[in-house]
Design a protein around this motif. Structure first.
Motif, mmCIF file in Angstrom:
data_model
loop_
_atom_site.group_PDB
_atom_site.id
_atom_site.type_symbol
_atom_site.label_atom_id
_atom_site.label_comp_id
_atom_site.label_asym_id
_atom_site.label_seq_id
_atom_site.Cartn_x
_atom_site.Cartn_y
_atom_site.Cartn_z
ATOM 1 N N UNK A 230 0.878 -1.330 -0.036
ATOM 2 C CA UNK A 230 0.183 -0.086 -0.036
ATOM 3 C C UNK A 230 0.928 1.266 -0.281
ATOM 4 N N UNK A 231 1.909 1.358 0.760
ATOM 5 C CA UNK A 231 2.780 2.571 1.059
ATOM 6 C C UNK A 231 3.525 2.613 -0.680
ATOM 7 N N UNK A 232 4.019 1.397 -0.943
ATOM 8 C CA UNK A 232 4.457 1.471 -2.446
ATOM 9 C C UNK A 232 3.695 2.324 -3.294
ATOM 10 N N UNK A 233 2.306 1.776 -3.530
ATOM 11 C CA UNK A 233 1.368 2.409 -4.449
ATOM 12 C C UNK A 233 1.297 3.852 -4.141
ATOM 13 N N UNK A 234 1.115 4.166 -2.878
ATOM 14 C CA UNK A 234 1.069 5.540 -2.542
ATOM 15 C C UNK A 234 1.968 6.395 -3.097
ATOM 16 N N UNK A 235 3.284 6.177 -2.477
ATOM 17 C CA UNK A 235 4.415 6.900 -2.945
ATOM 18 C C UNK A 235 4.551 6.791 -4.398
ATOM 19 N N UNK A 236 4.348 5.962 -5.043
ATOM 20 C CA UNK A 236 4.512 5.877 -6.789
ATOM 21 C C UNK A 236 3.733 6.857 -7.383
ATOM 22 N N UNK A 237 2.582 7.051 -6.995
ATOM 23 C CA UNK A 237 1.613 7.905 -7.279
ATOM 24 C C UNK A 237 1.651 9.441 -6.869
ATOM 25 N N UNK A 238 2.610 9.616 -6.022
ATOM 26 C CA UNK A 238 2.737 11.051 -5.571
ATOM 27 C C UNK A 238 4.191 11.187 -5.555
ATOM 28 N N UNK A 239 4.836 10.457 -6.422
ATOM 29 C CA UNK A 239 6.241 10.943 -6.811
ATOM 30 C C UNK A 239 6.520 12.249 -7.392
ATOM 31 N N UNK A 240 7.616 13.106 -6.753
ATOM 32 C CA UNK A 240 7.659 14.373 -7.111
ATOM 33 C C UNK A 240 9.161 14.871 -6.829
ATOM 34 N N UNK A 241 9.637 14.528 -5.599
ATOM 35 C CA UNK A 241 10.824 15.314 -5.153
ATOM 36 C C UNK A 241 12.089 14.775 -6.215
ATOM 37 N N UNK A 242 12.294 13.448 -6.257
ATOM 38 C CA UNK A 242 13.426 12.954 -6.879
ATOM 39 C C UNK A 242 13.348 13.327 -8.516
ATOM 40 N N UNK A 243 12.120 12.960 -9.202
ATOM 41 C CA UNK A 243 12.391 13.204 -10.595
ATOM 42 C C UNK A 243 12.309 14.780 -10.826
ATOM 43 N N UNK A 244 11.793 15.504 -9.756
ATOM 44 C CA UNK A 244 11.872 17.255 -10.052
ATOM 45 C C UNK A 244 13.201 17.408 -9.913
ATOM 46 N N UNK A 245 14.100 17.039 -9.085
ATOM 47 C CA UNK A 245 15.475 17.348 -8.948
ATOM 48 C C UNK A 245 16.317 16.837 -10.094
#
Length: 311
Positions: A230-245
């Motif tokens: 569940x946490x992997x799914x939520x984190x995958x679709x809230x992905x922002x910081x690392x791809x942004x940087x």
């Protein structure tokens, strides 16, 4: 004397309720201001057309129609969504699969396993921004550590973040390095709760590591697997910081690293290459992301909980 004793039991629960309210009030206030209010505001703004920074006209579901069915917005939406799906599948296979094997190795009590627990978890403590900048330097095509290591064995490394075929995978790898320790320790905690007698009995019956993992450990750590999934799914679709940087707000190169978090931010607040901003469409994206993540998480949680009972 008797009257005071009778009043004490009614007074103490009231006093206790006041103390509980005072202790919970700061957390409730923070949740209301920074979570509940923004969610309600986004839901309201999703139905309005914006004139600059202010909502002007009520347009109903028009913003939702644009981001889902009108080109080029729909193409950008589905492109970003597809990348989130790729990230989720990759993390489930490579991050959580590796975490499961590492957790089992730590469970076996190999030499130095306690210090290895600390080493595995250390990257999790780092900020995502720091990790993004660190791996951006490591993957630099000219003086990066990765291409430098490949040069020692006479292999010319590519421009990892400048090539559409390797950019997203490189960012996923950086994310795995950053978060690998978290599912490892969650799964290890689940394994450590298994009775030593159960594992010993399986060993005495001739069970090897593969049989032990598949038949004994995997079913018994179902609650830990539920949390990790569940946490992997939520984190995958809230992905922002690392791809942004690592790749920038536009999901370069050529949109190959664009995800829903970047697309939402770029739509709502604009970017350097695209000065146009639309809070209405951005709010519609935010609402759709919230509904999808919340709905899918609810269904997956029900399914995984049922699996726990069946096992």
């Amino acid at each position: 004397m008797n009257t005071d004793r009778r009043r004490a039991p009614t007074f103490l629960p009231q006093r206790r309720s006041v103390w509980i309210f005072l202790l919970l009030f700061p957390a409730l206030a923070v949740m209301t201001i920074f979570v509940v209010w923004p969610l309600l505001s986004a839901l309201r703004f999703a139905f309005y057309e914006f004139n600059g920074l202010l909502p002007s006209n009520f347009i109903g579901l028009e913003n939702f129609r644009k981001v889902l069915f009108e080109e080029p917005y729909s193409d950008w939406t589905y492109n970003a969504f597809w990348h989130n799906v790729i990230v989720f599948v990759s993390l489930m296979i490579f991050e959580n699969g590796t975490a499961f094997l590492i957790a089992f190795a730590l469970l076996k009590g190999l030499p130095g396993h306690r210090i290895h627990q600390v080493i595995v978890f250390l990257p999790v403590v780092l900020s995502s921004v720091i990790v993004g900048f660190l791996w951006k330097l490591f993957l630099h095509p000219l003086f990066g550590l990765v291409n430098g290591a490949l040069a020692l064995i006479h292999i010319q490394g590519p421009a990892w973040l400048g090539n559409e075929s390797t950019a997203l995978g490189s960012i996923v790898f950086a994310n795995i390095w950053h978060w690998l320790g978290f599912p490892t320790l969650v799964l290890l905690a689940g394994m450590q709760r298994i009775s030593a007698e159960v594992i010993e009995a399986a060993r005495l019956d001739g069970a090897g590591d593969y049989v032990l993992l598949r038949r004994i450990i995997w079913p018994l750590i179902a609650p830990s697997v539920t949390i990790v999934c569940i946490l992997t799914f939520i984190g995958s679709f809230n992905w922002f910081e690392i791809p942004y940087v690592m790749a920038g707000l536009t999901g370069s190169p050529g949109g190959s690293t664009d995800v829903l978090g970047l697309y939402f931010y770029r739509t709502a607040f604009g970017s350097v290459t695209n000065g146009i901003q639309d809070f209405g469409q951005g709010s519609a994206l935010a609402v759709l992301m919230f509904l999808f993540v919340a709905g899918f998480s609810f269904v997956a949680l029900r399914f995984l909980r049922r699996r726990e009972i069946q096992l």
